[in-house]
Design a protein around this motif. Structure first.
Motif, short mmCIF file in Angstrom:
data_model
loop_
_atom_site.label_atom_id
_atom_site.label_comp_id
_atom_site.label_asym_id
_atom_site.label_seq_id
_atom_site.Cartn_x
_atom_site.Cartn_y
_atom_site.Cartn_z
N TYR A 1 34.70 9.28 15.41
CA TYR A 1 34.60 9.69 14.02
C TYR A 1 35.15 8.59 13.11
O TYR A 1 36.31 8.19 13.25
N GLU B 1 34.08 10.56 7.66
CA GLU B 1 33.26 11.63 8.22
C GLU B 1 33.65 12.98 7.60
O GLU B 1 34.81 13.37 7.62
N HIS C 1 37.50 18.21 12.85
CA HIS C 1 36.21 17.81 13.40
C HIS C 1 35.79 18.76 14.52
O HIS C 1 36.63 19.33 15.22
#
Length: 270
Positions: A113, A117, A106
């Motif tokens: 998150y 995601e 990420h």
């Protein structure tokens, strides 16, 4: 059940092996350079970057399930290609696959998150973990992908980094937030997922989001160390391009699993 743990000499892989052996399972664990030090594990040397070698080992062992934990921070071939080779071999045999992923895929933001995601990597390691997930999902849509965070416990590199920061030998980031989790909890969660039908990404991390500097202060309090000399910095000042705030929402895992994912403040309570 025969369980194949790829990367059994690593910190998490070794704990998975310990718990599986204690549960009475036959465990085959692979290593590349460092030996597997868990009693009761059938150790096999393996280079995950060699697709034919991975396929030959899986064919010989014929595991019911494969847990893939291998990674090398600065090596795409191990982290990304190796994961693809393991997934291909497991799928060819029809073995259940649980793949270990990371919050490093990420980019970082203030909002947590969720499990599903899509990856937004901003540095090479995160890109390799994202590529690994993509390969695994393409080869085996039924595989479980465990996204975890900083892993703590006896012998953890993260705890040692905090000690180094407290001693002034390293700098701890004040703006890099993660959700640390204990190695025992992650290993137990992974083993719970083996017999389940869960497919796709699942966040398995602690409920507390702390910076590396805050983690250092928790370690200082736990171990009775003086935090006055702790060295800190920020990601921007360091010149490194890495994710800053990465909070994993592990609500789904908390409802799905019996394993309780303890927070870092509980783990490091004085």
């Amino acid at each position: 059940m025969t369980l194949l743990v790829v990367g059994a000499s690593g910190f998490l892989g070794a704990e998975i092996c310990r718990q599986a052996v204690a549960a009475g399972q036959r465990v085959v664990g692979t290593y590349h350079s460092a030996a597997v030090a868990v009693p009761g594990v059938e150790a096999r040397r393996l280079d995950v970057t060699e697709r034919s070698a991975v396929r030959a080992l899986v064919t010989a062992v014929r595991p019911d399930a494969v847990i893939g934990t291998p990674y090398r921070y600065d090596d795409w071939a191990v982290t990304a290609d190796g994961a693809a080779h393991v997934a291909f071999a497991a799928a060819e045999l029809g073995a259940r696959l649980v793949h270990l992923s990371s919050d490093a895929l990420h980019a970082g933001r203030s909002a947590p998150y969720p499990d599903d995601e899509p990856p937004t990597p901003v540095f090479p390691y995160g890109a390799a973990k994202a590529a690994a997930e993509t390969a695994v999902r393409a080869v085996d849509p039924g595989a479980a992908l465990v996204r975890t965070s900083l892993i703590l416990g006896k012998g953890s590199k993260q705890i040692q980094l905090c000690r180094d920061g407290l001693a002034g030998r390293a700098a701890l980031f004040t703006d890099e937030l993660r959700c640390p989790v204990d190695v025992v909890d992650v290993a137990a969660a992974v083993l719970e997922l083996v017999p389940s039908g869960y497919a796709g990404p699942l966040n398995v991390a602690g409920p507390d989001a702390v910076s590396r500097a805050e983690l250092g202060l928790l370690v200082a309090r736990r171990e009775g160390l003086d935090p006055a000399g702790m060295k800190t910095t920020t990601s921007a000042a360091s010149g490194l391009l890495r994710p800053t705030e990465v909070r994993l929402d592990s609500t789904r895992a908390a409802g799905l699993l019996r394993t309780r994912l303890r927070g870092v403040r509980e783990l490091l309570a004085a």
